[in-house]
Design a protein around this motif. Structure first.
Motif, PDB file in Angstrom:
ATOM      1  N   GLY A 113       0.783  -1.226   0.000  1.00 17.44           N
ATOM      2  CA  GLY A 113       0.000   0.000   0.000  1.00 17.44           C
ATOM      3  C   GLY A 113       0.815   1.275   0.000  1.00 17.44           C
ATOM      4  N   TRP A 114       2.127   1.173  -0.121  1.00 17.89           N
ATOM      5  CA  TRP A 114       2.982   2.362  -0.091  1.00 17.89           C
ATOM      6  C   TRP A 114       2.710   3.246  -1.301  1.00 17.89           C
ATOM      7  CZ3 TRP A 114       8.511   0.202   1.253  1.00 17.89           C
ATOM      8  CH2 TRP A 114       8.581  -0.052   2.627  1.00 17.89           C
ATOM      9  N   SER A 115       2.672   4.546  -1.054  1.00 20.82           N
ATOM     10  CA  SER A 115       2.594   5.536  -2.127  1.00 20.82           C
ATOM     11  C   SER A 115       4.019   6.007  -2.434  1.00 20.82           C
ATOM     12  CB  SER A 115       1.730   6.712  -1.692  1.00 20.82           C
ATOM     13  OG  SER A 115       2.371   7.413  -0.637  1.00 20.82           O
ATOM     14  N   ASP A 116       4.155   6.885  -3.410  1.00 19.54           N
ATOM     15  CA  ASP A 116       5.474   7.428  -3.730  1.00 19.54           C
ATOM     16  C   ASP A 116       6.049   8.194  -2.542  1.00 19.54           C
ATOM     17  OD1 ASP A 116       5.432   6.349  -6.260  1.00 19.54           O
ATOM     18  OD2 ASP A 116       4.723   8.194  -7.228  1.00 19.54           O
ATOM     19  N   ALA A 117       5.176   8.898  -1.799  1.00 24.34           N
ATOM     20  CA  ALA A 117       5.636   9.638  -0.621  1.00 24.34           C
ATOM     21  C   ALA A 117       6.113   8.681   0.472  1.00 24.34           C
ATOM     22  CB  ALA A 117       4.518  10.525  -0.091  1.00 24.34           C
ATOM     23  N   ASP A 118       5.415   7.552   0.624  1.00 18.81           N
ATOM     24  CA  ASP A 118       5.824   6.558   1.618  1.00 18.81           C
ATOM     25  C   ASP A 118       7.174   5.957   1.253  1.00 18.81           C
ATOM     26  OD1 ASP A 118       3.418   6.880   3.025  1.00 18.81           O
ATOM     27  OD2 ASP A 118       2.409   5.352   1.814  1.00 18.81           O
ATOM     28  N   ILE A 119       7.363   5.670  -0.032  1.00 19.72           N
ATOM     29  CA  ILE A 119       8.643   5.113  -0.477  1.00 19.72           C
ATOM     30  C   ILE A 119       9.758   6.106  -0.197  1.00 19.72           C
ATOM     31  CG2 ILE A 119       9.983   4.427  -2.501  1.00 19.72           C
ATOM     32  CD1 ILE A 119       7.413   3.292  -3.671  1.00 19.72           C
ATOM     33  N   ALA A 120       9.516   7.378  -0.489  1.00 17.31           N
ATOM     34  CA  ALA A 120      10.543   8.397  -0.253  1.00 17.31           C
ATOM     35  C   ALA A 120      10.861   8.509   1.231  1.00 17.31           C
ATOM     36  CB  ALA A 120      10.074   9.747  -0.794  1.00 17.31           C
ATOM     37  N   ALA A 121       9.841   8.441   2.095  1.00 11.35           N
ATOM     38  CA  ALA A 121      10.063   8.556   3.532  1.00 11.35           C
ATOM     39  C   ALA A 121      10.837   7.350   4.064  1.00 11.35           C
ATOM     40  CB  ALA A 121       8.726   8.697   4.262  1.00 11.35           C
ATOM     41  N   ILE A 122      10.484   6.158   3.622  1.00 11.23           N
ATOM     42  CA  ILE A 122      11.194   4.949   4.054  1.00 11.23           C
ATOM     43  C   ILE A 122      12.604   4.948   3.490  1.00 11.23           C
ATOM     44  CG2 ILE A 122      11.320   2.447   3.666  1.00 11.23           C
ATOM     45  CD1 ILE A 122       9.477   2.990   5.876  1.00 11.23           C
ATOM     46  N   ASP A 123      12.725   5.282   2.216  1.00  6.21           N
ATOM     47  CA  ASP A 123      14.020   5.261   1.544  1.00  6.21           C
ATOM     48  C   ASP A 123      15.011   6.196   2.226  1.00  6.21           C
ATOM     49  OD1 ASP A 123      15.515   4.071  -0.478  1.00  6.21           O
ATOM     50  OD2 ASP A 123      15.246   5.776  -1.811  1.00  6.21           O
ATOM     51  N   ALA A 124      14.529   7.319   2.709  1.00  9.96           N
ATOM     52  CA  ALA A 124      15.405   8.276   3.385  1.00  9.96           C
ATOM     53  C   ALA A 124      15.946   7.720   4.695  1.00  9.96           C
ATOM     54  CB  ALA A 124      14.649   9.574   3.661  1.00  9.96           C
ATOM     55  N   ARG A 125      15.294   6.701   5.243  1.00  9.97           N
ATOM     56  CA  ARG A 125      15.715   6.143   6.533  1.00  9.97           C
ATOM     57  C   ARG A 125      16.426   4.794   6.391  1.00  9.97           C
ATOM     58  NH1 ARG A 125      10.162   6.773   9.689  1.00  9.97           N
ATOM     59  NH2 ARG A 125      11.363   6.525  11.591  1.00  9.97           N
ATOM     60  N   LEU A 126      16.691   4.369   5.151  1.00 10.81           N
ATOM     61  CA  LEU A 126      17.316   3.061   4.940  1.00 10.81           C
ATOM     62  C   LEU A 126      18.837   3.086   4.941  1.00 10.81           C
ATOM     63  CD1 LEU A 126      15.018   1.358   2.287  1.00 10.81           C
ATOM     64  CD2 LEU A 126      15.099   0.968   4.745  1.00 10.81           C
ATOM     65  N   GLY A 127      19.448   4.245   5.006  1.00 10.51           N
ATOM     66  CA  GLY A 127      20.909   4.329   5.083  1.00 10.51           C
ATOM     67  C   GLY A 127      21.583   3.707   3.880  1.00 10.51           C
ATOM     68  N   ASN A 128      22.411   2.696   4.122  1.00 11.34           N
ATOM     69  CA  ASN A 128      23.164   2.036   3.044  1.00 11.34           C
ATOM     70  C   ASN A 128      22.267   1.294   2.064  1.00 11.34           C
ATOM     71  OD1 ASN A 128      25.578   2.903   4.090  1.00 11.34           O
ATOM     72  ND2 ASN A 128      25.948   1.036   5.241  1.00 11.34           N
ATOM     73  N   PHE A 129      21.028   1.048   2.448  1.00 12.11           N
ATOM     74  CA  PHE A 129      20.116   0.294   1.591  1.00 12.11           C
ATOM     75  C   PHE A 129      19.210   1.218   0.775  1.00 12.11           C
ATOM     76  CE2 PHE A 129      20.988  -2.437   5.283  1.00 12.11           C
ATOM     77  CZ  PHE A 129      21.570  -3.508   4.628  1.00 12.11           C
ATOM     78  N   LYS A 130      19.568   2.494   0.727  1.00 11.79           N
ATOM     79  CA  LYS A 130      18.760   3.472   0.010  1.00 11.79           C
ATOM     80  C   LYS A 130      18.597   3.062  -1.453  1.00 11.79           C
ATOM     81  CE  LYS A 130      18.272   8.349  -0.759  1.00 11.79           C
ATOM     82  NZ  LYS A 130      18.452   9.613  -0.147  1.00 11.79           N
ATOM     83  N   GLY A 131      17.381   3.177  -1.964  1.00 14.04           N
ATOM     84  CA  GLY A 131      17.088   2.833  -3.350  1.00 14.04           C
ATOM     85  C   GLY A 131      16.589   1.418  -3.544  1.00 14.04           C
ATOM     86  N   ARG A 132      16.680   0.585  -2.520  1.00 18.29           N
ATOM     87  CA  ARG A 132      16.289  -0.812  -2.671  1.00 18.29           C
ATOM     88  C   ARG A 132      14.794  -1.018  -2.899  1.00 18.29           C
ATOM     89  NH1 ARG A 132      20.474  -4.222  -0.748  1.00 18.29           N
ATOM     90  NH2 ARG A 132      19.261  -5.957  -1.501  1.00 18.29           N
ATOM     91  N   PRO A 133      13.898  -0.252  -2.250  1.00 15.57           N
ATOM     92  CA  PRO A 133      12.473  -0.504  -2.480  1.00 15.57           C
ATOM     93  C   PRO A 133      12.078  -0.383  -3.950  1.00 15.57           C
ATOM     94  CG  PRO A 133      12.744   0.915  -0.572  1.00 15.57           C
ATOM     95  CD  PRO A 133      14.105   0.763  -1.204  1.00 15.57           C
ATOM     96  N   VAL A 134      12.629   0.584  -4.655  1.00 14.37           N
ATOM     97  CA  VAL A 134      12.285   0.771  -6.069  1.00 14.37           C
ATOM     98  C   VAL A 134      13.045  -0.223  -6.926  1.00 14.37           C
ATOM     99  CG1 VAL A 134      12.376   2.391  -7.996  1.00 14.37           C
ATOM    100  CG2 VAL A 134      11.711   3.190  -5.726  1.00 14.37           C
ATOM    101  N   ARG A 135      14.355  -0.342  -6.676  1.00 19.96           N
ATOM    102  CA  ARG A 135      15.197  -1.207  -7.510  1.00 19.96           C
ATOM    103  C   ARG A 135      14.750  -2.665  -7.440  1.00 19.96           C
ATOM    104  NH1 ARG A 135      20.097   0.197  -5.676  1.00 19.96           N
ATOM    105  NH2 ARG A 135      20.238  -1.471  -4.166  1.00 19.96           N
ATOM    106  N   ASP A 136      14.365  -3.121  -6.252  1.00 22.86           N
ATOM    107  CA  ASP A 136      13.973  -4.515  -6.081  1.00 22.86           C
ATOM    108  C   ASP A 136      12.467  -4.734  -6.213  1.00 22.86           C
ATOM    109  OD1 ASP A 136      16.615  -5.244  -5.699  1.00 22.86           O
ATOM    110  OD2 ASP A 136      16.509  -5.032  -3.526  1.00 22.86           O
ATOM    111  N   GLN A 137      11.725  -3.676  -6.533  1.00 21.18           N
ATOM    112  CA  GLN A 137      10.278  -3.758  -6.774  1.00 21.18           C
ATOM    113  C   GLN A 137       9.521  -4.369  -5.593  1.00 21.18           C
ATOM    114  OE1 GLN A 137      10.062  -5.958 -10.432  1.00 21.18           O
ATOM    115  NE2 GLN A 137      10.772  -4.248 -11.658  1.00 21.18           N
TER     116      GLN A 137
END
Length: 160
Positions: A113-137
């Motif tokens: 149920g994540w929106s683009d804003a949710d992805i951005a908020a989570i992604d900002a808190r992933l540290g070294n794993f930044k970008g993984r939610p989008v890259r890994d679908q």
């Protein structure tokens, strides 16, 4: 002069290459010998309450935009027994799983149920794993897993 280079040119070239190699190795040691920057481990902030809704008639104030709260988080914290196995998501390993649990992400339905804003908020808190939610679908993977469609998941992303 030409005889000098004909007789000693190869040796001069080899000496030059050795000197360049030594300089390269010594400069690399200085960088490797420097202490690495300390890694900060931050505890995730408490969930943020939803901001008040702005009147659409009022113009937006210029300035920095605050990160949107993560709306896909559960209303009440889920007990560990209620959590889905996020390790089934391709690209999520033990460290990333622990980080997601610390951020309050425990269910496939949340991720689906994540929106683009949710992805951005989570992604900002992933540290070294930044970008993984989008890259890994993750959202697409989570939709299959939340629906219990293991055959569809495995057809698209491989065996679990």
């Amino acid at each position: 002069m030409q005889e000098f280079f004909m007789d000693y040119g190869l040796w001069l070239l080899i000496a030059l290459l050795v000197i360049i190699g030594v300089i390269f190795l010594l400069s690399g040691r200085n960088r490797a010998g420097e202490p690495a920057a300390p890694v900060e481990t931050k505890k995730p902030a408490a969930p943020v309450a939803a901001p008040p809704v702005a009147d659409p008639a009022e113009p937006a104030a210029p300035g920095p935009v605050a990160a949107a709260p993560i709306s896909a988080q559960p209303a009440a914290p889920a007990s560990p027994g209620d959590a889905d196995d996020l390790l089934k998501l391709k690209g999520v390993g033990p460290k990333l799983n622990a980080l997601l649990l610390d951020l309050g992400v425990t269910r496939y339905a949340q991720i689906a149920g994540w929106s683009d804003a949710d992805i951005a908020a989570i992604d900002a808190r992933l540290g070294n794993f930044k970008g993984r939610p989008v890259r890994d679908q993750w959202i697409d993977q989570a939709k299959y897993l939340a629906a219990g469609d293991l055959a569809g998941f495995e057809a698209k992303y491989g065996k679990i």
